[in-house]
Design a protein around this motif. Sequence first.
Motif, PDB file in Angstrom:
ATOM      1  N   THR B  68      83.067  88.847  34.859  1.00 29.66           N
ATOM      2  CA  THR B  68      82.045  89.710  34.288  1.00 29.66           C
ATOM      3  C   THR B  68      82.483  90.126  32.891  1.00 29.66           C
ATOM      4  O   THR B  68      83.642  90.471  32.685  1.00 29.66           O
ATOM      5  CB  THR B  68      81.882  90.984  35.145  1.00 29.66           C
ATOM      6  OG1 THR B  68      81.742  90.618  36.505  1.00 29.66           O
ATOM      7  CG2 THR B  68      80.673  91.785  34.701  1.00 29.66           C
ATOM      8  N   LEU B  69      81.557  90.054  31.949  1.00 29.07           N
ATOM      9  CA  LEU B  69      81.861  90.484  30.597  1.00 29.07           C
ATOM     10  C   LEU B  69      81.032  91.707  30.261  1.00 29.07           C
ATOM     11  O   LEU B  69      79.825  91.737  30.529  1.00 29.07           O
ATOM     12  CB  LEU B  69      81.538  89.367  29.598  1.00 29.07           C
ATOM     13  CG  LEU B  69      82.237  88.025  29.851  1.00 29.07           C
ATOM     14  CD1 LEU B  69      81.898  87.036  28.749  1.00 29.07           C
ATOM     15  CD2 LEU B  69      83.739  88.230  29.940  1.00 29.07           C
ATOM     16  N   GLY B  70      81.652  92.697  29.704  1.00 29.42           N
ATOM     17  CA  GLY B  70      80.931  93.902  29.307  1.00 29.42           C
ATOM     18  C   GLY B  70      80.429  93.770  27.884  1.00 29.42           C
ATOM     19  O   GLY B  70      81.195  93.439  26.991  1.00 29.42           O
ATOM     20  N   VAL B  71      79.148  94.006  27.693  1.00 30.02           N
ATOM     21  CA  VAL B  71      78.574  93.967  26.350  1.00 30.02           C
ATOM     22  C   VAL B  71      78.174  95.381  25.949  1.00 30.02           C
ATOM     23  O   VAL B  71      77.395  96.027  26.657  1.00 30.02           O
ATOM     24  CB  VAL B  71      77.337  93.050  26.297  1.00 30.02           C
ATOM     25  CG1 VAL B  71      76.757  93.014  24.890  1.00 30.02           C
ATOM     26  CG2 VAL B  71      77.692  91.658  26.768  1.00 30.02           C
ATOM     27  N   LEU B  72      78.712  95.828  24.844  1.00 26.39           N
ATOM     28  CA  LEU B  72      78.433  97.199  24.391  1.00 26.39           C
ATOM     29  C   LEU B  72      77.380  97.217  23.303  1.00 26.39           C
ATOM     30  O   LEU B  72      77.582  96.641  22.236  1.00 26.39           O
ATOM     31  CB  LEU B  72      79.712  97.798  23.812  1.00 26.39           C
ATOM     32  CG  LEU B  72      80.329  98.882  24.655  1.00 26.39           C
ATOM     33  CD1 LEU B  72      81.189  98.225  25.700  1.00 26.39           C
ATOM     34  CD2 LEU B  72      81.107  99.819  23.793  1.00 26.39           C
ATOM     35  N   GLN B  98      79.265  86.380  33.761  1.00 24.41           N
ATOM     36  CA  GLN B  98      78.012  87.117  33.765  1.00 24.41           C
ATOM     37  C   GLN B  98      78.116  88.295  32.797  1.00 24.41           C
ATOM     38  O   GLN B  98      78.991  89.146  32.964  1.00 24.41           O
ATOM     39  CB  GLN B  98      77.731  87.625  35.185  1.00 24.41           C
ATOM     40  CG  GLN B  98      76.556  88.549  35.301  1.00 24.41           C
ATOM     41  CD  GLN B  98      75.242  87.822  35.082  1.00 24.41           C
ATOM     42  OE1 GLN B  98      75.032  86.744  35.634  1.00 24.41           O
ATOM     43  NE2 GLN B  98      74.382  88.387  34.262  1.00 24.41           N
ATOM     44  N   PRO B  99      77.242  88.356  31.796  1.00 25.84           N
ATOM     45  CA  PRO B  99      77.276  89.510  30.903  1.00 25.84           C
ATOM     46  C   PRO B  99      76.515  90.685  31.494  1.00 25.84           C
ATOM     47  O   PRO B  99      75.426  90.511  32.048  1.00 25.84           O
ATOM     48  CB  PRO B  99      76.556  88.991  29.648  1.00 25.84           C
ATOM     49  CG  PRO B  99      75.647  87.913  30.141  1.00 25.84           C
ATOM     50  CD  PRO B  99      76.257  87.345  31.392  1.00 25.84           C
ATOM     51  N   GLN B 122      87.087  96.403  35.964  1.00 27.37           N
ATOM     52  CA  GLN B 122      87.890  95.188  35.811  1.00 27.37           C
ATOM     53  C   GLN B 122      87.172  94.053  35.115  1.00 27.37           C
ATOM     54  O   GLN B 122      87.305  92.898  35.511  1.00 27.37           O
ATOM     55  CB  GLN B 122      88.331  94.682  37.194  1.00 27.37           C
ATOM     56  CG  GLN B 122      89.241  95.608  37.914  1.00 27.37           C
ATOM     57  CD  GLN B 122      90.580  95.715  37.236  1.00 27.37           C
ATOM     58  OE1 GLN B 122      90.878  96.723  36.603  1.00 27.37           O
ATOM     59  NE2 GLN B 122      91.380  94.691  37.327  1.00 27.37           N
ATOM     60  N   MET B 123      86.376  94.401  34.117  1.00 24.64           N
ATOM     61  CA  MET B 123      85.705  93.332  33.401  1.00 24.64           C
ATOM     62  C   MET B 123      86.753  92.449  32.734  1.00 24.64           C
ATOM     63  O   MET B 123      87.811  92.931  32.319  1.00 24.64           O
ATOM     64  CB  MET B 123      84.762  93.926  32.372  1.00 24.64           C
ATOM     65  CG  MET B 123      83.758  94.875  33.012  1.00 24.64           C
ATOM     66  SD  MET B 123      82.123  94.585  32.383  1.00 24.64           S
ATOM     67  CE  MET B 123      81.127  95.479  33.568  1.00 24.64           C
ATOM     68  N   ASP B 124      86.423  91.171  32.618  1.00 24.69           N
ATOM     69  CA  ASP B 124      87.390  90.235  32.058  1.00 24.69           C
ATOM     70  C   ASP B 124      87.480  90.329  30.544  1.00 24.69           C
ATOM     71  O   ASP B 124      88.482  89.944  29.951  1.00 24.69           O
ATOM     72  CB  ASP B 124      87.016  88.809  32.448  1.00 24.69           C
ATOM     73  CG  ASP B 124      87.105  88.600  33.945  1.00 24.69           C
ATOM     74  OD1 ASP B 124      87.849  89.362  34.588  1.00 24.69           O
ATOM     75  OD2 ASP B 124      86.436  87.697  34.459  1.00 24.69           O
ATOM     76  N   GLY B 125      86.400  90.809  29.923  1.00 24.57           N
ATOM     77  CA  GLY B 125      86.408  90.922  28.473  1.00 24.57           C
ATOM     78  C   GLY B 125      85.318  91.843  27.984  1.00 24.57           C
ATOM     79  O   GLY B 125      84.391  92.181  28.726  1.00 24.57           O
ATOM     80  N   LEU B 126      85.459  92.252  26.742  1.00 29.25           N
ATOM     81  CA  LEU B 126      84.504  93.184  26.142  1.00 29.25           C
ATOM     82  C   LEU B 126      83.900  92.566  24.890  1.00 29.25           C
ATOM     83  O   LEU B 126      84.615  92.007  24.060  1.00 29.25           O
ATOM     84  CB  LEU B 126      85.226  94.476  25.759  1.00 29.25           C
ATOM     85  CG  LEU B 126      84.833  95.758  26.458  1.00 29.25           C
ATOM     86  CD1 LEU B 126      84.787  95.541  27.959  1.00 29.25           C
ATOM     87  CD2 LEU B 126      85.806  96.866  26.116  1.00 29.25           C
TER      88      LEU B 126
END
Lengths: 342, 342
Positions: B68-72, B98-99, B122-126
Motif C-alpha cells: 500500500t502506498l500513501g498519497v498525501l 495500491q495507492p 505500515q505503508m510501504d511508501g509515501l
Amino acid sequence: MAPTTRTGRVTIKTVAADAGVSVAAVSKVLRDAYGVSDALRARVQASMEKLNYRPHAAARGMRGQTYTLGVLLPDLRNPFFADILDGVNQALERTQYQPLLGVSQSDEPMEQALIDAMMDRQMDGLLMIGPRMQRDAVEAVARRIPTAAVGLHQPGVDYLDTANNDDVAGAELVVKHLVDEGYRRIAMVSLMVTTKFEVVTVPRELGYRQGMKAAGLGQHINIVPAPQTAREVQTILRHLLQSRHRPEALFCWTDMVALHALSVARDLGLSVPGDLAVVGYDNTTYCDLAQNSLTSVDQSGQVLGLQAARLLVERINGRDKGEHFVVTPRLVVRGSSRPRPS
Amino acid sequence: MAPTTRTGRVTIKTVAADAGVSVAAVSKVLRDAYGVSDALRARVQASMEKLNYRPHAAARGMRGQTYTLGVLLPDLRNPFFADILDGVNQALERTQYQPLLGVSQSDEPMEQALIDAMMDRQMDGLLMIGPRMQRDAVEAVARRIPTAAVGLHQPGVDYLDTANNDDVAGAELVVKHLVDEGYRRIAMVSLMVTTKFEVVTVPRELGYRQGMKAAGLGQHINIVPAPQTAREVQTILRHLLQSRHRPEALFCWTDMVALHALSVARDLGLSVPGDLAVVGYDNTTYCDLAQNSLTSVDQSGQVLGLQAARLLVERINGRDKGEHFVVTPRLVVRGSSRPRPS
DNA sequence: CGTTCTACGTATACCGTTCTACAAACCGAA
DNA sequence: TTCGGTTTGTAGAACGGTATACGTAGAACG
C-alpha cells in the motif's frame, strides 16, 4: 529501563514494562475496554506519552479493528466531493478513525477492485460516494462490511445507511424557477448510464418530468443523456445547441456539465441568459465566479458527508437497522438564469 | 476438502492444504520469492484461483510489506492534483501496489498527523504532493520510510526522490510572453507561506524576478502574497485591482487564483485582456472553458505523477540514491493574455 | 463467617502472513 | 562412490496486537 524490541520499535510490551503492568492491561486502555481503574489508566497513559508509543495498525487489524475507514470516490475532478469530504473529516476529527480515500475513475471494475483492496486491508467500514456499481453488488459488499453511502438511493434498506438530498425536489425547484422566469423549452442534460442503478440522475430526471408536467409543458420534455468525459460532453452540447429547435434553458445534472454548457454557448455566440439559461446542480465553488455566475441547486455536501460518516461509525458500533438521512435542497439563483427578456 | 478457518475466511493455510504443499511454499509464490519450481507455482496458483484466495494485507504487514502506498494531498479542490493522480494510477496499474489517499486540508499539523497515520498502517511508501511541511520534517519522514514528492524542490538530496517541472523556466515563459504582447506592469500573485520551505512558489517568484529584470522591467516587480482561502484571495485581488497603479497583467501562481482574478476583474468592469491580462499555472481543465480562456503553464501533471510513482517503487525496491525528475514546462496561450490593443 | 458478586488484572492462545534455518533431493565432478 | 554445491521445499518462530478465560481481592449480603 523499558525493553525495546530488536527493531527499536516501541510496542505494547515496552509500554507494559515501563508502566509495570501486563500487556493485556495496556491493550484494554488502548481500546477503552471494560475493567480498568482510573489509576491504572493514568499510569499506562503516562507511559505511552513518555515513550511516544503508537499502536501498530496492522497488528490491531489481525484480531480487532484497524480504525481505518475507506472512502470511495468516483473521481477527483468534481469539487463537490471536496465539500463532502470536509464533512467526513469534521465528523471523524474527534474519533480514532482515519479516513483513507480510493479513486475509481468512474470505472465499475476499478470500483470493485478498490473495494476488494479495502477489505483486504481490513478497513472497519466503507463510505461510498456516488457509487457506480450495480444494486446487488452494493448489497453484497454492504453485507460483508459496514457501509454508508452518499448519492445512492436505497430508502428503507437495512444493510446500509445513506445520506442524500431530495433529488426529486431539487429538480422540481429548478424547473419551477425557470418557468417562473419565463422559459418554456427546458431541456435536461443527464448522465448516460449503462447499468441499471439508483444513481442520482434517476430521481433528478423524475423531478424534471414531474415539474414539466405540472407546468403544462409535458410536450417539451427532453432528456439528453451525456457521457462522462469532458470532450464528449462538449460534443453533445454543441450538437444540442446548434439544433433547429434549440432549447431556451438547460438543466444540467451537475455543475461540471453546466460549466461546459456555458463554454459552448459562448463559443456559439449565444448570450446567457438571453438566448439560453443554464442551471447546474451541487452549487460548487465555481458557480460563484463572475464569469460563470451559475444558478445551481445546493445540496449541502458538507452536511451529507458529516451525516454519512456519523451513520457509518454508528453502524460499526453495532447498529444494524438502516438509517437514511435526507436534506432538503435549496436553489441558489445567479445570473445564468435570471430575467428572461421576453 | 480444504479446511477453512472458523470465520470461513480462505487463508494461506486453506490454499496450502488444497494444493498439498506447505504454507511457506504458498507464501513464496505470493511474494514471487526465490526457490519455487514452475510445477509448484502452477499448482499453488491454481488453488488460489479456485478458492478465490485474497491475501490478508494486515497480516502481511506484520512481517513484510503491505503493498500500500500513501498519497498525501493538500486538498481536493485543485483539479491539478487529479492530473497527477491519473499518472500515479497509470504507473501502479500493473503492480501489486495500491495507492490510498489522505487529504491534509493544507494544514501542517494535519499533514504530520496523516503521515503518522500512514506509518502506523505500515505503508510501504509515501508520495507527497505539494507538501507544506518544513524541510527537516520532510527529511525526518523520508529517512524512516521510502518517499517521493511532487512539487517539492530538493535537488541533489538522496533521502527522497522528486518529480517537478522547471518552475523558474515556467515563470520566465510567462513573463516573456506578456512582455512580447506589450504588457509592462506585470504583477505576480503568489502564495503566502508562513514556514520556510521549498514550495513551488519560491522558484516561480525567482523566475518572475529574473524575467522582469531581463526585460528591463525591474522597477515594476511586484509580488503580492495571497492566502489560501477563496474569500481571502478575492479580497486581496479586489484591493490590488482597485489600486491607483493597477497592474496591466497578473501572473497567478496557480489556476485557481487566476480564475478568481478573472471573476474580480469582471466584477470591477475590467475587460480581459483589454484592461488586464491574466495568466495561471498548471493548465487545469478549467482553462479551456470559453468563459475563462485562461493562458496557463502546462507542467504535465500526469507525467509528474507517473514518474514520482515509478521512482517511489524503485526506492522501495532498494535504491537509495536520490533521483530528481524534471519536466520542461510549456506555455499554453489563450484569450486571457492575447493581443494587447495599445 | 461463609457465600456470592463485582471490579480489576493477568496469562496466553490466536490472528494470517513472512522469514530464518534447515532438510531432502538432485546434480556433476573427482 | 563420494562429495560439495545447488535447487526446492518444509517447520516453526516471529510480528504486535486483541480476546478469552480465569484468578484474586474486596464488598455486600444473609
